[in-house]
Write a protein that holds these residues in place. Structure first.
Motif, PDB file in Angstrom:
ATOM      1  N   LEU A  92       0.827  -1.200   0.000  1.00 11.80           N
ATOM      2  CA  LEU A  92       0.000   0.000   0.000  1.00 11.80           C
ATOM      3  C   LEU A  92       0.865   1.256   0.000  1.00 11.80           C
ATOM      4  O   LEU A  92       0.570   2.221  -0.712  1.00 11.80           O
ATOM      5  CB  LEU A  92      -0.959   0.005   1.190  1.00 11.80           C
ATOM      6  N   ARG A  93       1.942   1.231   0.769  1.00  8.23           N
ATOM      7  CA  ARG A  93       2.858   2.381   0.766  1.00  8.23           C
ATOM      8  C   ARG A  93       3.378   2.633  -0.647  1.00  8.23           C
ATOM      9  O   ARG A  93       3.451   3.776  -1.096  1.00  8.23           O
ATOM     10  CB  ARG A  93       4.017   2.165   1.738  1.00  8.23           C
ATOM     11  N   ALA A  94       3.726   1.577  -1.352  1.00 10.85           N
ATOM     12  CA  ALA A  94       4.226   1.717  -2.729  1.00 10.85           C
ATOM     13  C   ALA A  94       3.136   2.255  -3.654  1.00 10.85           C
ATOM     14  O   ALA A  94       3.401   3.122  -4.496  1.00 10.85           O
ATOM     15  CB  ALA A  94       4.753   0.380  -3.231  1.00 10.85           C
ATOM     16  N   LEU A  95       1.916   1.755  -3.505  1.00  9.61           N
ATOM     17  CA  LEU A  95       0.807   2.231  -4.330  1.00  9.61           C
ATOM     18  C   LEU A  95       0.556   3.721  -4.096  1.00  9.61           C
ATOM     19  O   LEU A  95       0.392   4.489  -5.045  1.00  9.61           O
ATOM     20  CB  LEU A  95      -0.463   1.433  -4.036  1.00  9.61           C
ATOM     21  N   VAL A  96       0.526   4.124  -2.847  1.00  6.85           N
ATOM     22  CA  VAL A  96       0.290   5.530  -2.516  1.00  6.85           C
ATOM     23  C   VAL A  96       1.409   6.395  -3.088  1.00  6.85           C
ATOM     24  O   VAL A  96       1.154   7.440  -3.696  1.00  6.85           O
ATOM     25  CB  VAL A  96       0.141   5.714  -0.989  1.00  6.85           C
ATOM     26  N   HIS A  97       2.635   5.962  -2.920  1.00  6.69           N
ATOM     27  CA  HIS A  97       3.777   6.715  -3.449  1.00  6.69           C
ATOM     28  C   HIS A  97       3.657   6.888  -4.963  1.00  6.69           C
ATOM     29  O   HIS A  97       3.794   7.999  -5.489  1.00  6.69           O
ATOM     30  CB  HIS A  97       5.089   6.013  -3.076  1.00  6.69           C
ATOM     31  N   GLU A  98       3.427   5.808  -5.674  1.00  7.20           N
ATOM     32  CA  GLU A  98       3.324   5.862  -7.138  1.00  7.20           C
ATOM     33  C   GLU A  98       2.123   6.688  -7.578  1.00  7.20           C
ATOM     34  O   GLU A  98       2.210   7.455  -8.542  1.00  7.20           O
ATOM     35  CB  GLU A  98       3.251   4.458  -7.734  1.00  7.20           C
ATOM     36  N   SER A  99       0.999   6.527  -6.890  1.00  5.55           N
ATOM     37  CA  SER A  99      -0.204   7.294  -7.240  1.00  5.55           C
ATOM     38  C   SER A  99       0.041   8.783  -7.081  1.00  5.55           C
ATOM     39  O   SER A  99      -0.367   9.586  -7.932  1.00  5.55           O
ATOM     40  CB  SER A  99      -1.386   6.874  -6.361  1.00  5.55           C
ATOM     41  N   ASN A 100       0.708   9.162  -6.005  1.00  4.34           N
ATOM     42  CA  ASN A 100       0.958  10.573  -5.747  1.00  4.34           C
ATOM     43  C   ASN A 100       1.943  11.197  -6.738  1.00  4.34           C
ATOM     44  O   ASN A 100       1.999  12.413  -6.859  1.00  4.34           O
ATOM     45  CB  ASN A 100       1.416  10.790  -4.306  1.00  4.34           C
ATOM     46  N   LEU A 101       2.688  10.381  -7.458  1.00  6.68           N
ATOM     47  CA  LEU A 101       3.571  10.888  -8.510  1.00  6.68           C
ATOM     48  C   LEU A 101       2.805  11.173  -9.793  1.00  6.68           C
ATOM     49  O   LEU A 101       3.277  11.915 -10.652  1.00  6.68           O
ATOM     50  CB  LEU A 101       4.689   9.880  -8.800  1.00  6.68           C
ATOM     51  N   GLY A 102       1.615  10.576  -9.915  1.00  6.53           N
ATOM     52  CA  GLY A 102       0.828  10.699 -11.134  1.00  6.53           C
ATOM     53  C   GLY A 102      -0.148  11.860 -11.104  1.00  6.53           C
ATOM     54  O   GLY A 102      -0.098  12.731 -10.234  1.00  6.53           O
ATOM     55  N   GLU A 103      -1.065  11.832 -12.046  1.00 11.53           N
ATOM     56  CA  GLU A 103      -2.017  12.923 -12.220  1.00 11.53           C
ATOM     57  C   GLU A 103      -3.454  12.541 -11.913  1.00 11.53           C
ATOM     58  O   GLU A 103      -4.330  13.412 -11.925  1.00 11.53           O
ATOM     59  CB  GLU A 103      -1.956  13.424 -13.667  1.00 11.53           C
ATOM     60  N   HIS A 104      -3.731  11.264 -11.646  1.00  8.86           N
ATOM     61  CA  HIS A 104      -5.123  10.826 -11.584  1.00  8.86           C
ATOM     62  C   HIS A 104      -5.629  10.449 -10.196  1.00  8.86           C
ATOM     63  O   HIS A 104      -6.807  10.668  -9.910  1.00  8.86           O
ATOM     64  CB  HIS A 104      -5.331   9.637 -12.522  1.00  8.86           C
ATOM     65  N   VAL A 105      -4.797   9.874  -9.373  1.00 10.31           N
ATOM     66  CA  VAL A 105      -5.215   9.425  -8.042  1.00 10.31           C
ATOM     67  C   VAL A 105      -4.185   9.907  -7.033  1.00 10.31           C
ATOM     68  O   VAL A 105      -2.993   9.639  -7.186  1.00 10.31           O
ATOM     69  CB  VAL A 105      -5.331   7.878  -7.970  1.00 10.31           C
ATOM     70  N   TRP A 106      -4.683  10.621  -6.023  1.00  7.19           N
ATOM     71  CA  TRP A 106      -3.797  11.158  -4.992  1.00  7.19           C
ATOM     72  C   TRP A 106      -4.306  10.774  -3.617  1.00  7.19           C
ATOM     73  O   TRP A 106      -5.511  10.697  -3.383  1.00  7.19           O
ATOM     74  CB  TRP A 106      -3.720  12.677  -5.075  1.00  7.19           C
ATOM     75  N   PHE A 107      -3.395  10.570  -2.714  1.00  2.00           N
ATOM     76  CA  PHE A 107      -3.685  10.336  -1.301  1.00  2.00           C
ATOM     77  C   PHE A 107      -3.101  11.525  -0.546  1.00  2.00           C
ATOM     78  O   PHE A 107      -1.883  11.713  -0.540  1.00  2.00           O
ATOM     79  CB  PHE A 107      -3.047   9.025  -0.833  1.00  2.00           C
ATOM     80  N   LEU A 108      -3.979  12.330   0.047  1.00  2.00           N
ATOM     81  CA  LEU A 108      -3.561  13.589   0.649  1.00  2.00           C
ATOM     82  C   LEU A 108      -4.121  13.720   2.066  1.00  2.00           C
ATOM     83  O   LEU A 108      -5.182  13.173   2.364  1.00  2.00           O
ATOM     84  CB  LEU A 108      -4.052  14.756  -0.213  1.00  2.00           C
TER      85      LEU A 108
END
Length: 122
Positions: A92-108
């Motif tokens: 999950l940490r990896a998913l959140v990290h990768e998502s936050n690098l992108g433009e479509h899904v963010w965890f904030l």
């Protein structure tokens, strides 16, 4: 408070009510996507509304929800404290990290962080 449309950094955002119904099924996700078609570009979902199996990647629920938002050309922002879920899962940490690098899904952490992220995306 019901789900409301707000503008953050010039971007229309559907801000979901923290006390609203849980997002526990694909139908729930599609309901949010449908509500967003009133003009939102981003849907901000409080982490507290996400069913626990969203954070258990083995269920594939998170991936399916995220993909639905991407397919409908909507950005998804999971807003709130997910630290206990992150502590329990390196995947999950990896998913959140990768998502936050992108433009479509963010965890904030909060709506202020979403506002800043949208401002930076300009």
């Amino acid at each position: 408070m019901p789900d409301v449309m707000r503008e953050l950094s010039g971007v229309p955002v559907l801000v979901c009510d923290p006390a609203g119904p849980p997002l526990a099924t694909m139908e729930d996700a599609l309901d949010l996507i449908g509500a967003a078609f009133l003009g939102a570009e981003v849907v901000a979902v409080p982490a507290s509304r996400l069913d626990g199996h969203f954070f258990s990647l083995g269920t594939r629920f998170a991936g399916e929800v995220m993909q639905k938002f991407v397919n409908h050309r909507l950005r998804l922002a999971v807003v709130g404290d997910i630290s206990r879920h992150l502590a329990a899962s390196s995947a999950l940490r990896a998913l959140v990290h990768e998502s936050n690098l992108g433009e479509h899904v963010w965890f904030l952490p909060d709506l202020d962080a979403l506002d800043a992220r949208l401002a930076a995306a300009g």
